[in-house]
Design a protein around this motif. Sequence first.
Motif, PDB file in Angstrom:
ATOM      1  N   GLN A 192       0.810  -1.214   0.000  1.00 20.43           N
ATOM      2  CA  GLN A 192       0.000   0.000   0.000  1.00 20.43           C
ATOM      3  C   GLN A 192       0.849   1.272   0.000  1.00 20.43           C
ATOM      4  N   ALA A 193       1.924   1.269   0.782  1.00 16.94           N
ATOM      5  CA  ALA A 193       2.728   2.492   0.929  1.00 16.94           C
ATOM      6  C   ALA A 193       4.203   2.137   1.095  1.00 16.94           C
ATOM      7  N   PRO A 194       4.847   1.680   0.031  1.00 16.00           N
ATOM      8  CA  PRO A 194       6.251   1.267   0.136  1.00 16.00           C
ATOM      9  C   PRO A 194       7.190   2.391   0.553  1.00 16.00           C
ATOM     10  N   GLN A 195       6.785   3.646   0.321  1.00 12.43           N
ATOM     11  CA  GLN A 195       7.635   4.765   0.729  1.00 12.43           C
ATOM     12  C   GLN A 195       7.711   4.875   2.247  1.00 12.43           C
ATOM     13  N   HIS A 196       6.664   4.432   2.932  1.00  9.70           N
ATOM     14  CA  HIS A 196       6.645   4.457   4.393  1.00  9.70           C
ATOM     15  C   HIS A 196       7.004   3.100   4.991  1.00  9.70           C
ATOM     16  N   TYR A 197       6.754   2.039   4.248  1.00 16.72           N
ATOM     17  CA  TYR A 197       7.036   0.677   4.714  1.00 16.72           C
ATOM     18  C   TYR A 197       7.890  -0.037   3.662  1.00 16.72           C
ATOM     19  N   PRO A 198       9.186   0.298   3.607  1.00 12.71           N
ATOM     20  CA  PRO A 198      10.048  -0.267   2.556  1.00 12.71           C
ATOM     21  C   PRO A 198      10.356  -1.745   2.742  1.00 12.71           C
ATOM     22  N   ASP A 199      10.021  -2.282   3.901  1.00  9.09           N
ATOM     23  CA  ASP A 199      10.339  -3.678   4.193  1.00  9.09           C
ATOM     24  C   ASP A 199       9.042  -4.469   4.345  1.00  9.09           C
ATOM     25  N   ALA A 200       8.927  -5.572   3.611  1.00  5.75           N
ATOM     26  CA  ALA A 200       7.716  -6.401   3.678  1.00  5.75           C
ATOM     27  C   ALA A 200       7.770  -7.416   4.811  1.00  5.75           C
ATOM     28  N   ASN A 201       8.837  -7.392   5.581  1.00 13.32           N
ATOM     29  CA  ASN A 201       8.976  -8.356   6.673  1.00 13.32           C
ATOM     30  C   ASN A 201       8.506  -7.781   8.000  1.00 13.32           C
ATOM     31  N   HIS A 202       8.108  -8.661   8.890  1.00 16.87           N
ATOM     32  CA  HIS A 202       7.822  -8.261  10.260  1.00 16.87           C
ATOM     33  C   HIS A 202       9.159  -8.015  10.959  1.00 16.87           C
ATOM     34  N   LYS A 203       9.139  -7.536  12.190  1.00 17.11           N
ATOM     35  CA  LYS A 203      10.389  -7.143  12.835  1.00 17.11           C
ATOM     36  C   LYS A 203      10.462  -7.614  14.289  1.00 17.11           C
ATOM     37  N   PRO A 204      10.506  -8.919  14.500  1.00 17.41           N
ATOM     38  CA  PRO A 204      10.801  -9.368  15.869  1.00 17.41           C
ATOM     39  C   PRO A 204      12.210  -8.923  16.228  1.00 17.41           C
ATOM     40  N   GLU A 205      12.423  -8.525  17.470  1.00 18.99           N
ATOM     41  CA  GLU A 205      13.712  -7.962  17.849  1.00 18.99           C
ATOM     42  C   GLU A 205      14.307  -8.668  19.056  1.00 18.99           C
ATOM     43  N   MET A 206      15.623  -8.695  19.090  1.00 21.43           N
ATOM     44  CA  MET A 206      16.352  -9.152  20.255  1.00 21.43           C
ATOM     45  C   MET A 206      17.464  -8.152  20.503  1.00 21.43           C
ATOM     46  N   GLY A 207      17.505  -7.599  21.692  1.00 17.22           N
ATOM     47  CA  GLY A 207      18.528  -6.613  22.003  1.00 17.22           C
ATOM     48  C   GLY A 207      19.517  -7.147  23.016  1.00 17.22           C
TER      49      GLY A 207
END
Length: 235
Positions: free
Chosen positions: A116-131
């Motif tokens: 829908q808005a690749p300019q705002h969401y350039p990544d099609a992946n989800h983002k689970p994080e580990m810090g």
Amino acid sequence: MCVLRVFPLSCAVQQYAWGKMGSNSEVARLLASSDPLAQILWMGTHPRGDAKILDNRISQKTLGQWIAENQDSLGSKVKDTFNGNLPLLFKVLSVETALSIQAHPNKELAEKLHLQAPQHYPDANHKPEMGLCGFRPVEEIVTFLKKVPEFQVLIRDDAAVASALKSCFSHLMKSEKKVVVEQLNLLVKRISQQALLWGNEHSAFGVPVPKMGQKCPSCMMPQFLLYSYFTVSWG
């Protein structure tokens, strides 16, 4: 022709309002950069910061281009699951203030927003994080190593001596594959049984049950580091 698989990278630098400025930034010092806004270091193939290859012998200019033409480097499972893309982005953050609020969509929503808005969401992946928030105190590292019998087999008695932590890691990485596979299977089995008893996917140490494919020393290494060396934040 032999494909070069180890080469230096020039990684992207990002700026955010919550980052440290100038020489106070670990990222700036790491890069020996005079850029006062060198606050976040990205290592990966993200569209906003595809790492540049610093080796004239390689025809591709970025890591993303190299992976696209060397798909076997990902391994068949990762290649098939993530459509031939590198599924992770390693970051080094120099944080001054509280991070801005972020809402990370799941995989299905991420794909929808990207269309829908690749300019705002350039990544099609989800983002689970580990810090990784820092190293544990030495005394705590020793305690953790003593509580995990599978690590004890691989690192011998060195965990009892704080100055021998480097030796512990070396023993693990130099252990015979057969021994590592055996202990890895025991570790996964034991933690999985604990998860069934407690009704969740976490062990007594707060680390998710490992989902491991290849049976090799490198599979044991992340568990060794997460259990013992690092303070971890999951998100």
